[in-house]
Design a protein around this motif. Structure first.
Motif, PDB file in Angstrom:
ATOM      1  N   GLU A   1       0.837  -1.210   0.000  1.00 32.39           N
ATOM      2  CA  GLU A   1       0.000   0.000   0.000  1.00 32.39           C
ATOM      3  C   GLU A   1       0.868   1.256   0.000  1.00 32.39           C
ATOM      4  O   GLU A   1       0.609   2.217  -0.746  1.00 32.39           O
ATOM      5  N   GLU A   2       1.899   1.257   0.813  1.00 34.55           N
ATOM      6  CA  GLU A   2       2.811   2.411   0.877  1.00 34.55           C
ATOM      7  C   GLU A   2       3.500   2.626  -0.467  1.00 34.55           C
ATOM      8  O   GLU A   2       3.653   3.760  -0.924  1.00 34.55           O
ATOM      9  N   LEU A   3       3.910   1.535  -1.094  1.00 43.32           N
ATOM     10  CA  LEU A   3       4.594   1.639  -2.382  1.00 43.32           C
ATOM     11  C   LEU A   3       3.649   2.148  -3.464  1.00 43.32           C
ATOM     12  O   LEU A   3       4.028   2.991  -4.290  1.00 43.32           O
ATOM     13  N   LYS A   4       2.405   1.670  -3.475  1.00 45.02           N
ATOM     14  CA  LYS A   4       1.426   2.137  -4.458  1.00 45.02           C
ATOM     15  C   LYS A   4       1.226   3.653  -4.343  1.00 45.02           C
ATOM     16  O   LYS A   4       1.157   4.361  -5.346  1.00 45.02           O
ATOM     17  N   LEU A   5       1.152   4.130  -3.098  1.00 47.08           N
ATOM     18  CA  LEU A   5       1.003   5.571  -2.884  1.00 47.08           C
ATOM     19  C   LEU A   5       2.211   6.326  -3.386  1.00 47.08           C
ATOM     20  O   LEU A   5       2.092   7.374  -4.017  1.00 47.08           O
TER      21      LEU A   5
END
Length: 211
Positions: free
Chosen positions: A200-204
């Motif tokens: 999720e952090e990487l997608k953001l």
């Protein structure tokens, strides 16, 4: 360990958003369907959410919504992962990883060419653990090998990454989310990381870098 839950009423009271906003964001895929958890209560059926995840997501939406449309926000939170492909230069330019982590990854994996999402995730995890000081360069190479060989077996299912040490010897473990695991007293759990949360952090980060 299960996520702490927050009821819908508590969520709306705490954040100040309306019922309509919450479900509009759900329809636009800003909030995942699986975060809406129906449970029995003394009043009947009630909706609950994983507390930390939903509060963090709503905070991001509120901070970003003035500059982006809901459709643009949806792209930030859920980019088409299959279509993501970045070069090593782009990973550095977007500040997704540093040259140190990239160099360790390339030497350990002998990867060439562009990076698809799964490979970017591996370098991102490596970057995170190197920056925190939890692992050494040599352990970083072991991490890359572990993710390369075993992470594809989870095929999108949530899993956890563990780093344990005993008498100075490190080992990485990938296991299904919320699985119970026990060690003898000489084992120290150094890292326990949710791969879904890191994803999720990487997608953001990728979405923000594409602005």
């Amino acid at each position: 360990m299960n996520d702490e839950l927050i009821s819908k009423k508590e969520l709306l009271d705490l954040t100040g958003i309306s019922y309509g906003q919450l479900y509009r964001w759900k329809r636009k895929s800003l909030i995942p369907e699986e975060w809406f958890i129906r449970k029995s209560s003394f009043t009947g059926q009630e909706t609950f959410f994983p507390k930390d995840k939903i509060l963090s997501r709503i905070d991001k939406i509120l901070n970003m919504k003035d500059g982006l449309s809901l459709d643009e926000l949806a792209d930030v939170f859920s980019p088409s992962l299959k279509e993501i492909s970045l070069t090593a230069e782009q990973l550095l330019e977007r500040n997704i990883v540093t040259s140190i982590a990239l160099d360790v990854y390339l030497k350990a994996s002998r990867h060439e060419g562009s990076f698809m999402f799964e490979k970017i995730l591996s370098v991102f995890v490596l970057e995170r653990l190197l920056q925190s000081g939890d692992i050494s360069m040599e352990e970083g190479r072991l991490l890359v090998q572990t993710l390369t060989e075993h992470y594809p077996a989870f095929a999108g299912r949530d899993c956890e990454l563990l780093l344990i040490r005993k008498m100075g010897v490190a080992a990485f473990i990938l296991m299904s989310k919320n699985s119970e695991i026990y060690f003898d007293r000489g084992v120290k759990v150094v890292v326990r990381l949710s791969m879904a949360q890191v994803t999720e952090e990487l997608k953001l980060k990728i979405g923000e870098g594409g602005e």
